[in-house]
Design an enzyme around this catalytic site. Sequence first.
Site, PDB file in Angstrom:
ATOM      1  N   GLU A   1      12.712 -41.607  25.784  1.00 51.76           N
ATOM      2  CA  GLU A   1      12.913 -40.443  26.656  1.00 51.76           C
ATOM      3  C   GLU A   1      12.493 -40.822  28.070  1.00 51.76           C
ATOM      4  O   GLU A   1      12.134 -41.976  28.325  1.00 51.76           O
ATOM      5  CB  GLU A   1      12.130 -39.232  26.140  1.00 51.76           C
TER       6      GLU A   1
ATOM      7  N   LEU B   1       9.143 -35.893  22.926  1.00 48.70           N
ATOM      8  CA  LEU B   1       8.889 -34.454  23.019  1.00 48.70           C
ATOM      9  C   LEU B   1      10.179 -33.694  22.710  1.00 48.70           C
ATOM     10  O   LEU B   1      11.251 -34.068  23.200  1.00 48.70           O
ATOM     11  CB  LEU B   1       8.405 -34.093  24.430  1.00 48.70           C
TER      12      LEU B   1
ATOM     13  N   LYS C   1       2.696 -31.679  23.341  1.00 47.47           N
ATOM     14  CA  LYS C   1       2.751 -31.649  24.808  1.00 47.47           C
ATOM     15  C   LYS C   1       1.324 -31.566  25.363  1.00 47.47           C
ATOM     16  O   LYS C   1       0.857 -30.510  25.781  1.00 47.47           O
ATOM     17  CB  LYS C   1       3.604 -30.461  25.268  1.00 47.47           C
TER      18      LYS C   1
ATOM     19  N   TYR D   1      -0.007 -28.108  27.441  1.00 49.39           N
ATOM     20  CA  TYR D   1       0.563 -27.360  28.558  1.00 49.39           C
ATOM     21  C   TYR D   1       2.020 -27.018  28.298  1.00 49.39           C
ATOM     22  O   TYR D   1       2.645 -27.554  27.371  1.00 49.39           O
ATOM     23  CB  TYR D   1       0.415 -28.143  29.872  1.00 49.39           C
TER      24      TYR D   1
HETATM   25  C1  PLP Z   1       7.846 -36.569  28.101  1.00 55.57           C
HETATM   26  C2  PLP Z   1       8.731 -35.380  28.275  1.00 55.57           C
HETATM   27  N1  PLP Z   1       9.918 -35.335  27.638  1.00 55.57           N
HETATM   28  C3  PLP Z   1      10.755 -34.294  27.764  1.00 55.57           C
HETATM   29  C4  PLP Z   1      10.438 -33.223  28.594  1.00 55.57           C
HETATM   30  C5  PLP Z   1      11.411 -32.078  28.733  1.00 55.57           C
HETATM   31  O1  PLP Z   1      10.918 -30.938  28.107  1.00 55.57           O
HETATM   32  P1  PLP Z   1      11.406 -29.473  28.540  1.00 55.57           P
HETATM   33  O2  PLP Z   1      12.895 -29.483  28.474  1.00 55.57           O
HETATM   34  O3  PLP Z   1      10.813 -28.572  27.530  1.00 55.57           O
HETATM   35  O4  PLP Z   1      10.902 -29.254  29.922  1.00 55.57           O
HETATM   36  C6  PLP Z   1       9.215 -33.214  29.274  1.00 55.57           C
HETATM   37  C7  PLP Z   1       8.861 -32.090  30.129  1.00 55.57           C
HETATM   38  O5  PLP Z   1       7.816 -32.031  30.712  1.00 55.57           O
HETATM   39  C8  PLP Z   1       8.340 -34.316  29.110  1.00 55.57           C
HETATM   40  O6  PLP Z   1       7.156 -34.361  29.752  1.00 55.57           O
END
Ligand code: PLP
Length: 287
Positions: free
Chosen positions: A181, A206, A148, A33
């Site tokens: 994270e 991620l 993701k 996603y």
């Molecule tokens: C586990 C995780 N880390 C980091 C992020 C941040 O990613 P982004 O800046 O692309 O929204 C997300 C966003 O859903 C996430 O689920």
Amino acid sequence: MPRTAYVNGAYVPLRDAAVSIEDRGLLFADAVYEVWSVFGGQLADLDGHLNRLERSLRELKMAMPMPRASLLTVLNEVVRRNRILEGMVYLQVSRGAAPRDHVFPVDVKPGVIITARPVDREAAALKAEHGIKAMSAPDIRWGRCDIKTTGLLPNVLAKQAAKEQGAGEVIFVDADGFVTEGGSTNVYMVGDDGVIRTRSLNANILAGVTRLNLLSVIAESGLDIREEAFTLEDAKKAREVFISAATSLVMPIVAIDGQPIGNGAPGLVATALREAYIDRAHRTAGV
Ligand SMILES: Cc1ncc(COP(=O)(O)O)c(C=O)c1O
């Protein structure tokens, strides 16, 4: 106004939107996603999210469900049909629907769903003025958090536990005591040396698109940023801690596990970076 979703080739009222009970996203979380923020009716960080989508699909040996240009047309059409000016768009691509069997089915079409909803930017700004509390939790997720996928049960359980403790985000900590994270965000700290630290991408996290852009915003503002590991204890003693994601943008963390960070109020760095990030998003959207 009734909301409209895109489901496997059709725009349908959200209340009628449905996928097969044999969709592998439903059965196995065999799906990826993306979430975009929408500013002034424009998808923010468009290419960054599409690049990551392509990568996630590739890692799972799935093809793009349609050419990039067609996907963009559909994403924009969902924004338009829902009359979203300030909001977010959710896209999910599953391997498709087939009788339940772990191995990949042959000749199935990927399942694509897209939804959009408005975001109250004033409420979000108020939240950022106060900052949010976080709770730490062991990072018990699988070894491919760089993809993701919709397999988010550890995140769901940890974020629920955080909520039950009055916290708005969970901060995952690895077996060696280092922050990885957040439950749905990337995490940063500002030390006494003024240096901003965030975990490097080789640490099973991620690659946040907001993180990627924030790193350049930070570099442009002349601040010192290092992709270095820091412990939960370092974070608790930090001057500032903050998180980033497409939905929360840059959000100050004012306490971890009940312990105030700095003076317990949003820090100057996080506040300035949030403003700079939103300015950049508005400039890019031409609003
Ligand atoms: C586990 C995780 N880390 C980091 C992020 C941040 O990613 P982004 O800046 O692309 O929204 C997300 C966003 O859903 C996430 O689920």
